[in-house]
Every structure is written in C-alpha cells, then in structure tokens.
Design an enzyme around this catalytic site. Structure first.
Site, mmCIF file in Angstrom:
data_model
loop_
_atom_site.group_PDB
_atom_site.id
_atom_site.type_symbol
_atom_site.label_atom_id
_atom_site.label_comp_id
_atom_site.label_asym_id
_atom_site.label_seq_id
_atom_site.Cartn_x
_atom_site.Cartn_y
_atom_site.Cartn_z
ATOM 1 N N HIS A 192 26.108 -35.326 8.230
ATOM 2 C CA HIS A 192 26.224 -35.730 6.824
ATOM 3 C C HIS A 192 27.539 -36.404 6.458
ATOM 4 O O HIS A 192 28.040 -36.220 5.360
ATOM 5 C CB HIS A 192 25.990 -34.511 5.925
ATOM 6 C CG HIS A 192 24.573 -33.997 5.967
ATOM 7 N ND1 HIS A 192 23.512 -34.718 5.481
ATOM 8 C CD2 HIS A 192 24.057 -32.852 6.457
ATOM 9 C CE1 HIS A 192 22.388 -34.018 5.649
ATOM 10 N NE2 HIS A 192 22.693 -32.887 6.249
ATOM 11 N N ARG A 236 17.581 -24.684 1.004
ATOM 12 C CA ARG A 236 17.925 -25.897 1.756
ATOM 13 C C ARG A 236 19.099 -25.627 2.700
ATOM 14 O O ARG A 236 19.089 -25.985 3.869
ATOM 15 C CB ARG A 236 18.249 -27.019 0.751
ATOM 16 C CG ARG A 236 18.746 -28.331 1.327
ATOM 17 C CD ARG A 236 17.754 -29.038 2.203
ATOM 18 N NE ARG A 236 17.837 -28.569 3.582
ATOM 19 C CZ ARG A 236 17.000 -28.914 4.561
ATOM 20 N NH1 ARG A 236 15.998 -29.722 4.325
ATOM 21 N NH2 ARG A 236 17.145 -28.439 5.773
ATOM 22 N N CYS A 240 19.290 -25.635 6.809
ATOM 23 C CA CYS A 240 20.271 -26.473 7.517
ATOM 24 C C CYS A 240 21.002 -25.639 8.561
ATOM 25 O O CYS A 240 21.152 -26.058 9.706
ATOM 26 C CB CYS A 240 21.293 -27.068 6.541
ATOM 27 S SG CYS A 240 20.757 -28.601 5.775
#
Lengths: 279, 261
Positions: A192, A236, A240
């Site tokens: 990311h 979420r 991850c």
C-alpha cells in the site's frame, strides 16, 4: 432509501441486486475476453453496481438499531457521544478516530460503539470482543457503523491531532504500517505505498497518500459483493493481517485503532463516501 | 546498556531525540523481561521511543490464531532494518557511503549466505507443476491448515504465463523470462543447465526464489526457501520446499514453459 422494509420488497431488492451482479460480472468477463484492459473492465463493473449498493439496506437497518431500546438496560444509543456531543451522528465519523475524555483513549467508530453499548445498553465489552465478525452484536455493530458513516457522506475528513494521545497513535500507526514481520516479511506498506498497483486484479490503494487513504478509509464499511455482506474497517484490517501472515489483531485493539488514525489523518481533506461497494 | 546509550547518542545526533533518554531507558528496563526489546538493539537507527511504544501496543493487540502464533511479530534483523526503510529504497540506490547503506549491505550478505544449492545438484523440476504453484496463493495464514504445502503467490504480483490475465503488478513482469535473457531454444537450455552451478542466470533465478533479500535487501518479495527464526515456520519449514522451487525454476527457464511462449 428507507422504503423497502417489508419482506417482499427486501427479497425483490436482493434479487434485483443479484441479477445485476451476475450481469455486470458477465460483462466484465466479456470485456476481458475482448481485450479491453483489465482496469477499464473493472471500472465498468464498478460503475454498473454503484446504482444499487446493497449497503443502503444496511444503513436503514443500522438507523433502526440506533433508535431501538436494546440490551440488558433496554436503552437506545441515541445518547451515545461519538465525539460531537451526545446523540450527534451527523459529521461524527469524518472526525474519528479521536480522543475521548471519558475513556481516556483514542477510539475508532467501532471501539466507540462498543463503549456506548456497554455504558448505555449494558452489553459486555469482552463478550463482543470475543465474538466473530458478522455474528451476534458484532453483526449489529456493522449495521450501526454503516448508518453512522452514511451520516457523513460527502463531508471531508478532519481526523483530529490536537490531543497528545491522538498524535502518539498516529506515530504508532505509521510505525506499524511499515513494520515487516511474519513468514513472508510483509508490512502494510509492502502493498500500500505505490500508486496504480494491483494484487491479481484487485487495485491497491496507496495509503501513504491523501487520495489513496481517502479512497480506502473513506469507503469502509462497505458492501462486499464477493462476500455478500457488509464489512467494517476492523474486519478489513483483520483480513489484511491474515493475508499478511500475521497473528490475529484483537477486535478494536490499540494497534487497529492506531492504523485507522494513520489512515484517517492521511485522508484529511478527502471526501467520505461510505458505506462503499467493493469486490 | 552501554551499547544502548551509544546507540542513542547516534540517534540523538541524527534526529535530535535526546530528551526522552531517561524515560526510554526506564521503559527499556521495564520491558527487558519481555523478548521484544532484545530485537531493538541490532544497530538500527530508528526513533526509539515511538518504536518501543508501538511494540508494546502491538504486543497487547494481537492474539495467536491457527498456525499464526505471536512469534511472527518478532522481527529478525532483515525485517527490523527494512521496517525503517520507508521509501522502498531499491538496491541500486544504496551507496554504501552511509551507516545505513553499509548496514543494508551487511544484511544483504547475511541473506546471501542462507542460499543453498539443491541437494542433488539438479536445479529443475516440472514447469506444469510450477504453474500450479505460481497460481496458488494459499499457505501460512491463520486460516490455512499448517500441514498442507504453501503456494508461491506468484501471480499476486507478477505477470507470468501469457494466458493468465489475472495477475498483479507489484513485481516486474516475468513473461518470457528466459527468452529475454538469452535462452531461446532447447539447445540453449540444455547447455545452460549442464553448467547449472556456474550459469549466472540459473544461479540468479535460484537465488532470488530461495532468498530474494540477497539481491535487493528490502524487496517486498518473500524469502521463499529460507527457514526464518519463527517457531511457526517449523510448520512445514520454509514457504516453499526445494522441489517446489525447482518446479518454479522450470516454469521460468524451460523454453517449453508457457512463460517463454
């Protein structure tokens, strides 16, 4: 938006949505075969679904839950303070996570909802933390989160950094974001911190930029087409970490809140668009 | 403690963070019973107070699940160093002129030392099995059974075979990997593989698959063939076993592989 509350309409709404997904997915597959770029095909798929986000249904349910007397104390959450004063929902989410005087902690939306559910309604925090996502009160929290976040739709993020603990949580969130570990050496940053990259066909937001953080942080909770349910930011993040090959983050734990502070502050000035719609 | 103070002096001179010395010394001694702090004293230059606060915050935030135990949060030297290299610094940007770059080179060499050649001297397997391993993204998560072999996750980040359109873009394209590097025919391949132990392309490819950090110290690519210092890594050892790496070698280098179409 709140009109489809009879069972018949509920079924119709879901059936319509299911048909739309099937249609959109076949269009996506076709576009791929025709050699249309993957990104363009995905964008088309998303735009086709945007008109019928099933998350709207969860917003309606969440609003009903917010005003309903529940729990051992049979109280509604209407006196819950999300940071802008008791009962103020509008605009609260774009200023979270934030420091709360009563708990002396920095809390994200879900953490704060748990606090209110215990203090006002008499639910047991540890029981909620021990539950699985999408089960029991955790399923209700997803509905409440959908409702609360929807009440900030279109507003810009302004996650506060005034209190020392808020700044400390940002620093720790940043540190954790870059922390590599586990069997695969992954950190959040491994996936990311670059623009325009994908895992398989899934676009990866660059969470170190304002636009990327705004897109990611500003659209959870979201309805996940592949899961057929709404996922919160906590869920979420947990998934991850699973894929990062890390151990499991505890629900509403400080590490998860710190990461949300990092993303939320990075998203400053970006427009909130939750609940979102995801693959 | 002496080395800690020395370390702090370095970080003071570079970052001006002296004020927290006493506080962080206290914190350090408080935490010294827990193994987390042992790893912080590896000669790596970071903001110690933030790092220590974060480590204790992480420690209270995670719980073991399935095969993913808490020791996965314990960083080895490579992981700890690379956590501080925030800009995804590429190997080519390292100058060796600064302490950090020298340390990077040292850690790279440590990783290089972990690469071992195949036990039977044969570097190749089956490219069809290699394709399946490249497709498989399972393994080592808390929801994976610890006894089943892991996949290579390769398509998550790389374009590989021509016909697989669902590929990620975090890593470079590997399509026509051997073709673009001088192996154009069965003859070329036979020639190279006869001299596997000295052929630069075979040695490089084997090395990157075994331990990518030997080539680019902070690459996002996992170290597939190396046993890290995790207790949980013991569930099946490294991510990929030797045979799986041989199969991936064939996928990338065999001229009959769909990669080299």
């Amino acid at each position: 938006m709140f009109s489809f509350n009879t069972p018949f309409k509920f079924v119709l709404k879901h059936l319509g949505a299911a048909l739309l997904y099937a249609y959109a997915w076949s269009a996506f597959a076709q576009a791929q075969q025709l050699g249309v770029s993957t990104d363009a095909a995905l964008a088309q798929y998303r735009s086709m679904l945007q008109d019928a986000n099933p998350a709207d249904l969860y917003v309606a349910k969440g609003q009903a839950l917010w005003t309903k007397a529940r729990g051992p104390k049979a109280q509604s959450l209407e006196s819950c303070d999300l940071g802008l004063g008791p009962g103020v929902v509008k605009g609260a989410w774009v200023q979270m996570p934030r420091y709360f005087n009563d708990t002396r902690r920095v809390q994200d939306l879900e953490s704060r909802l748990v606090t209110c559910m215990e203090a006002i309604q008499g639910f047991n925090t540890q029981e909620i933390i021990a539950q699985d996502f999408s089960k029991g009160e955790r399923a209700n929290i997803a509905l409440l989160a959908a409702y609360v976040s929807s009440e900030s739709q279109g507003m810009t993020f302004k996650v506060p950094q005034e209190h020392a603990l808020e700044r400390e949580m940002y620093a720790s969130g940043q540190e954790l974001f870059y922390m590599r570990g586990g069997t695969h050496d992954f950190s959040c940053a491994s996936c990311h911190t670059q623009d325009g990259r994908r895992i398989r066909l899934q676009d990866l937001p660059n969470l170190s930029t304002s636009a990327g953080a705004g897109f990611a942080f500003g659209t959870w909770p979201a309805y996940r087409v592949s899961m057929g349910s709404i996922w919160t930011m906590q869920q979420r993040l947990a998934d991850c970490f699973r894929q990062q090959r890390f151990p499991k983050p505890k629900y509403v734990s400080p590490a998860t809140v710190a990461l949300s502070v990092f993303m939320g502050v990075n998203a400053s000035g970006q427009v909130a668009d939750a609940p979102g719609l995801k693959r | 403690m002496q080395s800690f103070i020395q370390k702090c002096r370095v970080s003071c001179s570079t970052k001006g963070l002296c004020s927290g010395l006493i506080a962080s010394t206290l914190l350090l001694s408080l935490l010294s019973s827990c193994s987390w702090t042992q790893q912080t004293n590896l000669g790596i230059d970071t903001d110690r107070s933030v790092q220590e606060k974060t480590l204790s915050l992480v420690f209270e935030s995670f719980e073991p699940k399935g095969q993913a135990e808490l020791d996965r949060l314990k960083q080895d030297r490579t992981q700890q160093f690379c956590s501080t290299q925030r800009g995804l610094k590429d190997q080519s940007q390292l100058t060796q002129s600064t302490t950090q770059d020298q340390l990077a080179e040292q850690i790279r060499l440590e990783n290089q030392a972990l690469i071992t050649p195949p036990k039977d001297g044969n570097y190749f397997g089956d490219f069809k099995r290699g394709e399946l391993i490249a497709q498989d993204g399972r393994g080592k998560t808390w929801s994976d059974p610890s006894e089943s072999p892991s996949g290579g996750n390769c398509y998550n980040c790389h374009r590989i075979s021509k016909n697989e359109l669902s590929y990620g873009t975090l890593g470079p394209s590997l399509y026509q990997f051997a073709k673009l590097r001088g192996i154009n025919s069965a003859k070329d391949f036979a020639q190279a593989s006869q001299n596997s132990s000295t052929d630069p392309l075979i040695q490089y490819t084997w090395g990157v698959l075994m331990n990518s950090k030997a080539y680019n110290v902070c690459t996002v690519m996992p170290r597939f063939g190396v046993t890290l210092n995790h207790k949980t890594q013991g569930h099946g050892g490294p991510i990929l076993n030797e045979q799986q790496i041989k199969d991936l070698m064939s996928l990338l280098l065999d001229p009959r592989s769909p990669v080299n179409e």
